[in-house]
Scaffold this motif. Structure first.
Motif, short mmCIF file in Angstrom:
data_model
loop_
_atom_site.label_atom_id
_atom_site.label_comp_id
_atom_site.label_asym_id
_atom_site.label_seq_id
_atom_site.Cartn_x
_atom_site.Cartn_y
_atom_site.Cartn_z
N SER A 131 2.43 0.22 -0.31
CA SER A 131 2.69 0.24 1.14
C SER A 131 3.35 1.54 1.57
O SER A 131 4.05 1.60 2.58
N ARG A 139 -5.10 0.19 4.82
CA ARG A 139 -4.62 -1.17 4.72
C ARG A 139 -5.62 -2.24 5.17
O ARG A 139 -5.75 -3.27 4.49
N ASP A 163 4.37 -5.89 -2.11
CA ASP A 163 4.08 -4.53 -1.64
C ASP A 163 5.21 -3.62 -2.10
O ASP A 163 6.34 -4.06 -2.25
N ASP A 171 6.21 -10.57 -0.67
CA ASP A 171 5.92 -11.12 0.66
C ASP A 171 5.46 -12.57 0.60
O ASP A 171 5.48 -13.27 1.61
N VAL A 188 3.59 -6.61 5.52
CA VAL A 188 3.58 -5.30 4.88
C VAL A 188 3.56 -4.20 5.94
O VAL A 188 2.72 -4.19 6.83
#
Length: 360
Positions: A131, A139, A163, A171, A188
């Protein structure tokens, strides 16, 4: 936010509440993950960590146990479990081999295969998504590929989502619910650096202690080399080998005009090393449009592997790294190549009489 701590040298990984103290105050050897969800109970510190690659339990080295008037000698044997993919000279996966086609060697010594399975076994999977700021425009394609990967996996699989930028965050912990994983992806935010090694160490530790299935995988998607971890590449590989797994698949998005060629070459060699040492594969697409097809290929590879186990002829009490090699030979085929992990460190558990046991 919550923190999952993993150690390079060894002992603990678990969930803990993040405090206002800066991350820099944590020990440099302890990578951590953070999550937007309610706390999950940390594993018992005193309980032995579950092995990441097998199911044998610890027994006392040479201990003689008396039970119901009988004496039983617990042998000093270490069960090693391998997940193997077999390819022909054209790179096609071979799915029709029997146990007799396989030959396993540990440090050059032939080993006797104890069990052999070729079926779609459920897997515990960590999805690790870079990320960092440079991933922003990639993404959407990565998120779609991640969800499609889960949809193509065994319905009994369990996945958790991580991430990583300056530090790794989690997450969504273990689930097979697509909606929950999709919600996790929405957390994210792309910014910061790339703590790839810390994310791998913390995720591998978490798998070893909390995964439901003995077959375990980490799928990593990144677009650059590590520039933020406390762990090194060598420490990361050693920690994963200490845990007897998991298998690592890497997707390196090393394309674009902004990519430094020298850094891209180094990042490629890192991802190849991580995959080759653990029995996985590193993929390097030329555009984000190829990521979805790669995710489908990884899901297929995981679901069609051979699972082989053997008892090592070398005592686990001797310690040290053991090199593993597997050959496959079958009439009607040319030269076959077998992809599996290249070796392991035996996990020795001190039992109540001072003896050493093993589990892989």
């Amino acid at each position: 936010m919550l923190l999952l701590a993993g150690t390079v040298a060894g002992a603990e990984s678990g969930w803990a509440q993040q405090t206002p103290a800066p991350v820099a105050q944590q020990p440099s050897t302890q990578p951590s993950l953070t999550v937007d969800r309610d706390p999950v109970a940390s594993p018992d510190k005193d309980a032995p960590a579950a092995s990441a690659a097998g199911a044998a339990s610890a027994t006392d080295l040479g201990e003689i146990e008396r039970q119901h008037g009988r004496y039983t000698l617990h042998e000093d044997a270490y069960e090693v479990r391998l997940n193997a993919t077999v390819l022909d000279g054209s790179g096609r996966s071979i799915q029709t081999l029997t146990k007799d086609a396989f030959h396993v060697y540990e440090d050059g010594v032939p080993q006797t295969i104890l069990s052999f399975r070729h079926e779609d076994l459920p897997v515990s999977i960590g999805l690790l998504i870079d990320s960092s700021g440079s991933m922003y425009d990639k993404r959407p394609a990565v998120d779609k590929a991640s969800l499609d990967f889960v949809k193509l996996s065994n319905p009994e699989d369990e996945e958790f989502l991580v991430d990583f930028s300056w530090q790794p965050y989690i997450d969504q912990d273990f689930t097979n619910n697509i909606a929950k994983l999709q919600e996790g992806l929405s957390y994210v935010k792309s910014s910061g650096g790339t703590a790839l090694y810390d994310a791998l160490v913390a995720s591998a530790d978490y798998l070893a202690k909390n995964a439901k299935h003995p077959k375990q995988v980490l799928l990593v998607v990144t677009d650059g080399e590590d520039n933020a971890s406390s762990a090194t590449l060598e420490q990361t590989i050693r920690r994963i080998q200490d845990l007897d797994g998991p298998v690592i698949y890497c997707v390196g998005l090393l394309f674009g005009q902004d990519i430094d060629k020298r850094e891209a070459r180094h990042a490629r060699s890192v991802l190849e090393a991580l995959s080759e040492q653990t029995g996985g594969v590193a993929y390097f697409p030329k555009s984000v449009n190829e990521v979805d097809a790669i995710a489908a290929q990884v899901a297929q590879d995981i679901r069609t592997q051979y699972t082989i186990s053997y008892h090592s002829t070398k005592s686990p009490a001797l310690g040290g790294y053991r090199e593993v090699h597997v050959d496959a030979r079958e009439k009607g085929y040319g030269k076959l190549s077998v992809r599996t992990r290249t070796g392991y460190y035996p996990r020795v558990t001190k039992a109540a009489g001072g003896g050493a046991g093993s589990g892989s």
